[in-house]
Motif scaffolding. Sequence first.
Motif, PDB file in Angstrom:
ATOM      1  N   LEU A 290      -6.553  -5.267  12.508  1.00  0.00           N
ATOM      2  CA  LEU A 290      -6.160  -4.333  11.433  1.00  0.00           C
ATOM      3  C   LEU A 290      -4.717  -4.487  11.197  1.00  0.00           C
ATOM      4  N   TYR A 291      -4.507  -4.477  10.213  1.00  0.00           N
ATOM      5  CA  TYR A 291      -2.634  -4.731   9.876  1.00  0.00           C
ATOM      6  C   TYR A 291      -2.485  -3.381   8.870  1.00  0.00           C
ATOM      7  N   VAL A 292      -1.214  -2.591   9.225  1.00  0.00           N
ATOM      8  CA  VAL A 292      -1.346  -1.247   8.882  1.00  0.00           C
ATOM      9  C   VAL A 292       0.029  -1.501   8.119  1.00  0.00           C
ATOM     10  N   GLY A 293       0.161  -1.114   6.841  1.00  0.00           N
ATOM     11  CA  GLY A 293       1.416  -1.235   6.059  1.00  0.00           C
ATOM     12  C   GLY A 293       1.363  -0.293   4.670  1.00  0.00           C
ATOM     13  N   ASP A 294       2.501  -0.115   4.113  1.00  0.00           N
ATOM     14  CA  ASP A 294       2.715   0.664   2.981  1.00  0.00           C
ATOM     15  C   ASP A 294       2.840  -0.108   1.572  1.00  0.00           C
ATOM     16  N   THR A 295       2.476  -1.548   1.497  1.00  0.00           N
ATOM     17  CA  THR A 295       2.956  -1.920   0.515  1.00  0.00           C
ATOM     18  C   THR A 295       2.016  -2.942   0.030  1.00  0.00           C
TER      19      THR A 295
ATOM     20  N   TRP B 111     -10.517  -9.486   9.619  1.00  0.00           N
ATOM     21  CA  TRP B 111      -9.203  -8.929   9.398  1.00  0.00           C
ATOM     22  C   TRP B 111      -9.376  -7.792   8.446  1.00  0.00           C
ATOM     23  N   TRP B 112      -8.679  -6.525   8.567  1.00  0.00           N
ATOM     24  CA  TRP B 112      -8.670  -5.413   7.827  1.00  0.00           C
ATOM     25  C   TRP B 112      -7.428  -4.760   7.456  1.00  0.00           C
ATOM     26  N   GLY B 113      -7.040  -4.859   6.113  1.00  0.00           N
ATOM     27  CA  GLY B 113      -5.683  -3.962   5.745  1.00  0.00           C
ATOM     28  C   GLY B 113      -5.790  -2.463   5.844  1.00  0.00           C
ATOM     29  N   ILE B 114      -5.027  -1.685   6.268  1.00  0.00           N
ATOM     30  CA  ILE B 114      -5.039  -0.288   6.343  1.00  0.00           C
ATOM     31  C   ILE B 114      -3.710   0.014   5.639  1.00  0.00           C
ATOM     32  N   GLY B 115      -3.904   0.781   4.460  1.00  0.00           N
ATOM     33  CA  GLY B 115      -2.557   1.184   3.814  1.00  0.00           C
ATOM     34  C   GLY B 115      -2.210   2.550   4.325  1.00  0.00           C
ATOM     35  N   THR B 116      -0.844   2.968   4.149  1.00  0.00           N
ATOM     36  CA  THR B 116      -0.364   4.186   4.326  1.00  0.00           C
ATOM     37  C   THR B 116       0.221   4.597   3.114  1.00  0.00           C
ATOM     38  N   LEU B 117       0.545   5.852   2.740  1.00  0.00           N
ATOM     39  CA  LEU B 117       1.418   6.292   1.933  1.00  0.00           C
ATOM     40  C   LEU B 117       2.779   6.675   2.566  1.00  0.00           C
ATOM     41  N   PRO B 118       3.666   5.925   2.177  1.00  0.00           N
ATOM     42  CA  PRO B 118       5.065   6.533   2.573  1.00  0.00           C
ATOM     43  C   PRO B 118       5.587   7.669   2.442  1.00  0.00           C
ATOM     44  N   PRO B 119       6.465   8.425   3.077  1.00  0.00           N
ATOM     45  CA  PRO B 119       6.717   9.736   2.641  1.00  0.00           C
ATOM     46  C   PRO B 119       7.482   9.878   1.227  1.00  0.00           C
ATOM     47  N   HIS B 120       8.124   9.091   0.712  1.00  0.00           N
ATOM     48  CA  HIS B 120       8.794   9.161  -0.465  1.00  0.00           C
ATOM     49  C   HIS B 120       7.606   9.237  -1.758  1.00  0.00           C
ATOM     50  N   VAL B 121       6.528   8.567  -1.381  1.00  0.00           N
ATOM     51  CA  VAL B 121       5.126   8.676  -2.230  1.00  0.00           C
ATOM     52  C   VAL B 121       4.543  10.096  -1.971  1.00  0.00           C
TER      53      VAL B 121
ATOM     54  N   TYR C 296       0.502  10.675  -8.778  1.00  0.00           N
ATOM     55  CA  TYR C 296       1.416   9.310  -8.533  1.00  0.00           C
ATOM     56  C   TYR C 296       0.904   9.043  -7.013  1.00  0.00           C
ATOM     57  N   GLN C 297       0.567   9.884  -6.089  1.00  0.00           N
ATOM     58  CA  GLN C 297      -0.021   9.401  -4.828  1.00  0.00           C
ATOM     59  C   GLN C 297      -1.573   8.821  -4.967  1.00  0.00           C
ATOM     60  N   ASP C 298      -2.316   9.222  -5.945  1.00  0.00           N
ATOM     61  CA  ASP C 298      -3.339   8.592  -5.959  1.00  0.00           C
ATOM     62  C   ASP C 298      -3.307   7.126  -6.629  1.00  0.00           C
ATOM     63  N   SER C 299      -2.348   6.982  -7.562  1.00  0.00           N
ATOM     64  CA  SER C 299      -2.138   5.758  -8.273  1.00  0.00           C
ATOM     65  C   SER C 299      -1.631   4.650  -7.276  1.00  0.00           C
ATOM     66  N   TYR C 300      -0.604   5.177  -6.312  1.00  0.00           N
ATOM     67  CA  TYR C 300       0.033   4.322  -5.309  1.00  0.00           C
ATOM     68  C   TYR C 300      -1.275   3.686  -4.337  1.00  0.00           C
ATOM     69  N   GLY C 301      -2.282   4.793  -4.073  1.00  0.00           N
ATOM     70  CA  GLY C 301      -3.250   4.446  -2.924  1.00  0.00           C
ATOM     71  C   GLY C 301      -4.110   3.481  -3.536  1.00  0.00           C
ATOM     72  N   GLN C 302      -4.327   3.668  -4.931  1.00  0.00           N
ATOM     73  CA  GLN C 302      -5.256   2.703  -5.622  1.00  0.00           C
ATOM     74  C   GLN C 302      -4.504   1.292  -5.784  1.00  0.00           C
TER      75      GLN C 302
ATOM     76  N   ALA D 105      -6.846  -2.873   0.603  1.00  0.00           N
ATOM     77  CA  ALA D 105      -6.693  -2.123   1.613  1.00  0.00           C
ATOM     78  C   ALA D 105      -8.243  -1.432   1.887  1.00  0.00           C
ATOM     79  N   ALA D 106      -8.603  -1.631   2.903  1.00  0.00           N
ATOM     80  CA  ALA D 106     -10.002  -1.049   3.343  1.00  0.00           C
ATOM     81  C   ALA D 106      -9.881   0.490   3.646  1.00  0.00           C
ATOM     82  N   ALA D 107      -8.829   0.904   3.614  1.00  0.00           N
ATOM     83  CA  ALA D 107      -8.554   2.549   3.541  1.00  0.00           C
ATOM     84  C   ALA D 107      -7.217   2.861   3.627  1.00  0.00           C
ATOM     85  N   VAL D 108      -6.828   4.053   2.840  1.00  0.00           N
ATOM     86  CA  VAL D 108      -5.483   4.317   2.666  1.00  0.00           C
ATOM     87  C   VAL D 108      -5.357   5.989   3.390  1.00  0.00           C
ATOM     88  N   LEU D 109      -4.315   5.655   4.353  1.00  0.00           N
ATOM     89  CA  LEU D 109      -4.241   6.953   5.062  1.00  0.00           C
ATOM     90  C   LEU D 109      -3.036   7.561   4.611  1.00  0.00           C
TER      91      LEU D 109
END
Length: 271
Positions: free
Chosen positions: A192-197, A216-226, A233-239, A246-250
């Motif tokens: 699993l690779y965890v990233g925000d971009t 391989w699994w992509g895991i997205g995270t929402l950075p603090p500024h988002v 805006y958070q939903d748009s960034y996660g989408q 990304a298989a999941a966005v946390l």
Amino acid sequence: MNLVAAQPNAIVVFDIDGVLRDVSQSYRRAIADTVEHYTQGYRPPPEAIDRLKQEGIWNNDWQASRELIYRHFETQGQSRETIDLDFAALVHFFQSRYFGPDMNPVDRWSGYITQEAMLVDREYFEQLTAAGIGWGFFSGATRGSAAYVLERRLGLEQPILVAMGDAPDKPDPTGLIAVVKQLTPDATTAVLYVGDTVADMHTVVRARQAAPERSWWGIGTLPPHVQAQPPTYQDSYGQALERAGAAAVLSSVPALTPAMIDHLLAQPSRS
């Protein structure tokens, strides 16, 4: 004590900026400072930096700063070919903001890096190890900046790290694959690779193409500024992260618990 699990049953590799530390007032502030300095007044808002990053090819913040400068002048009718921009000087300006005017040694850093809030703690990695999950780091940050976070701020001992200059920039998966190979000789262990971009998620997609024998699994995270922005805006960034793979966005790294990792890996393979 080395916290990394021996013969892991799964591996998690982490990006650092926006994932383990809040860089909204450090790296991203340095981008805005640099663009403002070289345009003599235009300061890109966070949304403009996000739009650039979502193109998936601007992981290097020095190059991102230069691109924002070029695009600003293009809106003024000026061709980028006519812009006299010394990239080495730009990098030095950026670094002087991020590290401070005295960039060496580390004990004399006084720039934005000293103000970064941590988004995870050492205990989280201890929990992964206890669950038999290996972990390491693949980041576009300089090695000095990344080591400062991992070793000085988190107290990790000799973490496995591929940083800027150790491998091609993301979304090239070479660095990600190199971290995994250091963690296990097993060519089939799930990663699993965890990233925000978007670039982070594209890196996972390319790793899947380069090493299809592994899951391989992509895991997205929402950075603090988002997360400081409205829900839309958070939903748009996660989408955008999901569209990129990304298989999941946390909302944070600690949400990726060993139980959640087990749940994800029980789903149909993404290979």
